[in-house]
Design a protein around this motif. Structure first.
Motif, PDB file in Angstrom:
ATOM      1  N   LYS A   7       0.833  -1.217   0.000  1.00 28.65           N
ATOM      2  CA  LYS A   7       0.000   0.000   0.000  1.00 28.65           C
ATOM      3  C   LYS A   7       0.860   1.256   0.000  1.00 28.65           C
ATOM      4  O   LYS A   7       0.595   2.208  -0.756  1.00 28.65           O
ATOM      5  CB  LYS A   7      -0.913   0.013   1.227  1.00 28.65           C
ATOM      6  N   ILE A   8       1.871   1.269   0.835  1.00 31.77           N
ATOM      7  CA  ILE A   8       2.758   2.444   0.917  1.00 31.77           C
ATOM      8  C   ILE A   8       3.488   2.644  -0.405  1.00 31.77           C
ATOM      9  O   ILE A   8       3.575   3.762  -0.922  1.00 31.77           O
ATOM     10  CB  ILE A   8       3.749   2.293   2.090  1.00 31.77           C
ATOM     11  N   ASN A   9       3.984   1.543  -0.981  1.00 35.66           N
ATOM     12  CA  ASN A   9       4.696   1.620  -2.253  1.00 35.66           C
ATOM     13  C   ASN A   9       3.797   2.174  -3.351  1.00 35.66           C
ATOM     14  O   ASN A   9       4.188   3.072  -4.107  1.00 35.66           O
ATOM     15  CB  ASN A   9       5.212   0.217  -2.620  1.00 35.66           C
ATOM     16  N   ILE A  10       2.582   1.644  -3.443  1.00 32.86           N
ATOM     17  CA  ILE A  10       1.634   2.105  -4.465  1.00 32.86           C
ATOM     18  C   ILE A  10       1.274   3.572  -4.244  1.00 32.86           C
ATOM     19  O   ILE A  10       1.225   4.362  -5.193  1.00 32.86           O
ATOM     20  CB  ILE A  10       0.370   1.217  -4.475  1.00 32.86           C
ATOM     21  N   THR A  11       1.024   3.949  -2.989  1.00 31.89           N
ATOM     22  CA  THR A  11       0.669   5.339  -2.666  1.00 31.89           C
ATOM     23  C   THR A  11       1.774   6.291  -3.083  1.00 31.89           C
ATOM     24  O   THR A  11       1.507   7.341  -3.698  1.00 31.89           O
ATOM     25  CB  THR A  11       0.385   5.480  -1.162  1.00 31.89           C
ATOM     26  N   GLN A  12       3.011   5.938  -2.780  1.00 33.87           N
ATOM     27  CA  GLN A  12       4.140   6.790  -3.153  1.00 33.87           C
ATOM     28  C   GLN A  12       4.247   6.929  -4.667  1.00 33.87           C
ATOM     29  O   GLN A  12       4.488   8.025  -5.188  1.00 33.87           O
ATOM     30  CB  GLN A  12       5.446   6.232  -2.581  1.00 33.87           C
ATOM     31  N   ARG A  13       4.043   5.842  -5.373  1.00 34.84           N
ATOM     32  CA  ARG A  13       4.108   5.885  -6.834  1.00 34.84           C
ATOM     33  C   ARG A  13       2.991   6.755  -7.402  1.00 34.84           C
ATOM     34  O   ARG A  13       3.210   7.544  -8.332  1.00 34.84           O
ATOM     35  CB  ARG A  13       4.037   4.481  -7.405  1.00 34.84           C
ATOM     36  N   ILE A  14       1.787   6.628  -6.850  1.00 34.09           N
ATOM     37  CA  ILE A  14       0.655   7.429  -7.329  1.00 34.09           C
ATOM     38  C   ILE A  14       0.913   8.918  -7.081  1.00 34.09           C
ATOM     39  O   ILE A  14       0.622   9.754  -7.944  1.00 34.09           O
ATOM     40  CB  ILE A  14      -0.658   6.977  -6.668  1.00 34.09           C
ATOM     41  N   LEU A  15       1.450   9.245  -5.917  1.00 38.79           N
ATOM     42  CA  LEU A  15       1.730  10.651  -5.598  1.00 38.79           C
ATOM     43  C   LEU A  15       2.738  11.287  -6.553  1.00 38.79           C
ATOM     44  O   LEU A  15       2.742  12.499  -6.734  1.00 38.79           O
ATOM     45  CB  LEU A  15       2.218  10.788  -4.151  1.00 38.79           C
ATOM     46  N   ASN A  16       3.559  10.469  -7.177  1.00 40.47           N
ATOM     47  CA  ASN A  16       4.566  10.991  -8.110  1.00 40.47           C
ATOM     48  C   ASN A  16       4.074  11.066  -9.555  1.00 40.47           C
ATOM     49  O   ASN A  16       4.789  11.524 -10.432  1.00 40.47           O
ATOM     50  CB  ASN A  16       5.842  10.135  -8.042  1.00 40.47           C
ATOM     51  N   ILE A  17       2.843  10.634  -9.814  1.00 41.56           N
ATOM     52  CA  ILE A  17       2.297  10.655 -11.176  1.00 41.56           C
ATOM     53  C   ILE A  17       1.679  12.028 -11.460  1.00 41.56           C
ATOM     54  O   ILE A  17       0.893  12.546 -10.676  1.00 41.56           O
ATOM     55  CB  ILE A  17       1.219   9.560 -11.356  1.00 41.56           C
ATOM     56  N   ASN A  18       2.041  12.590 -12.605  1.00 41.75           N
ATOM     57  CA  ASN A  18       1.486  13.878 -13.027  1.00 41.75           C
ATOM     58  C   ASN A  18       0.630  13.755 -14.285  1.00 41.75           C
ATOM     59  O   ASN A  18       0.036  14.734 -14.727  1.00 41.75           O
ATOM     60  CB  ASN A  18       2.619  14.881 -13.281  1.00 41.75           C
ATOM     61  N   ASP A  19       0.558  12.572 -14.846  1.00 34.71           N
ATOM     62  CA  ASP A  19      -0.182  12.333 -16.082  1.00 34.71           C
ATOM     63  C   ASP A  19      -1.651  12.027 -15.746  1.00 34.71           C
ATOM     64  O   ASP A  19      -1.965  11.009 -15.129  1.00 34.71           O
ATOM     65  CB  ASP A  19       0.452  11.156 -16.822  1.00 34.71           C
ATOM     66  N   ASN A  20      -2.557  12.929 -16.150  1.00 37.76           N
ATOM     67  CA  ASN A  20      -3.985  12.758 -15.854  1.00 37.76           C
ATOM     68  C   ASN A  20      -4.574  11.496 -16.468  1.00 37.76           C
ATOM     69  O   ASN A  20      -5.495  10.906 -15.896  1.00 37.76           O
ATOM     70  CB  ASN A  20      -4.787  13.978 -16.309  1.00 37.76           C
ATOM     71  N   LYS A  21      -4.065  11.063 -17.620  1.00 35.22           N
ATOM     72  CA  LYS A  21      -4.567   9.843 -18.240  1.00 35.22           C
ATOM     73  C   LYS A  21      -4.282   8.633 -17.341  1.00 35.22           C
ATOM     74  O   LYS A  21      -5.145   7.781 -17.146  1.00 35.22           O
ATOM     75  CB  LYS A  21      -3.942   9.620 -19.611  1.00 35.22           C
ATOM     76  N   VAL A  22      -3.079   8.579 -16.826  1.00 40.37           N
ATOM     77  CA  VAL A  22      -2.699   7.470 -15.950  1.00 40.37           C
ATOM     78  C   VAL A  22      -3.510   7.525 -14.653  1.00 40.37           C
ATOM     79  O   VAL A  22      -4.028   6.507 -14.183  1.00 40.37           O
ATOM     80  CB  VAL A  22      -1.180   7.485 -15.649  1.00 40.37           C
ATOM     81  N   LEU A  23      -3.670   8.710 -14.081  1.00 41.15           N
ATOM     82  CA  LEU A  23      -4.448   8.865 -12.856  1.00 41.15           C
ATOM     83  C   LEU A  23      -5.907   8.480 -13.076  1.00 41.15           C
ATOM     84  O   LEU A  23      -6.529   7.851 -12.213  1.00 41.15           O
ATOM     85  CB  LEU A  23      -4.333  10.293 -12.318  1.00 41.15           C
ATOM     86  N   SER A  24      -6.445   8.817 -14.242  1.00 37.30           N
ATOM     87  CA  SER A  24      -7.825   8.444 -14.566  1.00 37.30           C
ATOM     88  C   SER A  24      -7.974   6.936 -14.678  1.00 37.30           C
ATOM     89  O   SER A  24      -8.974   6.366 -14.245  1.00 37.30           O
ATOM     90  CB  SER A  24      -8.267   9.106 -15.873  1.00 37.30           C
ATOM     91  N   LYS A  25      -6.981   6.278 -15.263  1.00 36.04           N
ATOM     92  CA  LYS A  25      -7.011   4.815 -15.359  1.00 36.04           C
ATOM     93  C   LYS A  25      -6.988   4.177 -13.971  1.00 36.04           C
ATOM     94  O   LYS A  25      -7.701   3.204 -13.720  1.00 36.04           O
ATOM     95  CB  LYS A  25      -5.822   4.306 -16.183  1.00 36.04           C
ATOM     96  N   ILE A  26      -6.167   4.723 -13.089  1.00 35.81           N
ATOM     97  CA  ILE A  26      -6.094   4.209 -11.713  1.00 35.81           C
ATOM     98  C   ILE A  26      -7.429   4.407 -11.011  1.00 35.81           C
ATOM     99  O   ILE A  26      -7.946   3.498 -10.353  1.00 35.81           O
ATOM    100  CB  ILE A  26      -4.943   4.889 -10.933  1.00 35.81           C
ATOM    101  N   ALA A  27      -8.017   5.590 -11.165  1.00 33.38           N
ATOM    102  CA  ALA A  27      -9.316   5.882 -10.539  1.00 33.38           C
ATOM    103  C   ALA A  27     -10.382   4.933 -11.065  1.00 33.38           C
ATOM    104  O   ALA A  27     -11.199   4.412 -10.290  1.00 33.38           O
ATOM    105  CB  ALA A  27      -9.712   7.341 -10.798  1.00 33.38           C
ATOM    106  N   LYS A  28     -10.380   4.684 -12.372  1.00 33.41           N
ATOM    107  CA  LYS A  28     -11.364   3.779 -12.972  1.00 33.41           C
ATOM    108  C   LYS A  28     -11.189   2.363 -12.419  1.00 33.41           C
ATOM    109  O   LYS A  28     -12.174   1.703 -12.070  1.00 33.41           O
ATOM    110  CB  LYS A  28     -11.228   3.775 -14.489  1.00 33.41           C
ATOM    111  N   LEU A  29      -9.966   1.901 -12.329  1.00 36.93           N
ATOM    112  CA  LEU A  29      -9.689   0.572 -11.788  1.00 36.93           C
ATOM    113  C   LEU A  29     -10.170   0.467 -10.345  1.00 36.93           C
ATOM    114  O   LEU A  29     -10.834  -0.509  -9.964  1.00 36.93           O
ATOM    115  CB  LEU A  29      -8.192   0.260 -11.858  1.00 36.93           C
TER     116      LEU A  29
END
Length: 80
Positions: A7-29
């Motif tokens: 969980k911590i690893n995934i959270t840290q990786r997500i916090l470093n993402i600036n690409d809205n397309k990738v963030l939208s894919k994560i939110a959809k999943l």
């Protein structure tokens, strides 16, 4: 890897993402995998499955294909 470490690893990786397309894919999943309850056998039910089941039940109800009971009928069935 332990759950908390993952969980911590995934959270840290997500916090470093600036690409809205990738963030939208994560939110959809996450939305698709969101557990909102469990069935009678203890299996998890996702929000997506729950919504699909509700829409199907409403469709069957509108078609007159869904058997329903009044509160009084349920009470009589349970109490005998």
């Amino acid at each position: 890897m332990k759950t908390e470490t993952l969980k911590i690893n995934i959270t840290q990786r997500i916090l470093n993402i600036n690409d809205n397309k990738v963030l939208s894919k994560i939110a959809k999943l996450l939305d698709e995998e969101n557990i909102v309850g469990y069935d009678a056998d203890g299996n998890p039910i996702s929000e997506k499955e729950y919504t699909k089941d509700i829409h199907e039940a409403l469709h069957q109800l509108s078609q007159g294909k869904l058997e329903t009971y009044s509160s009084e009928e349920v009470r009589k069935k349970i109490l005998g």
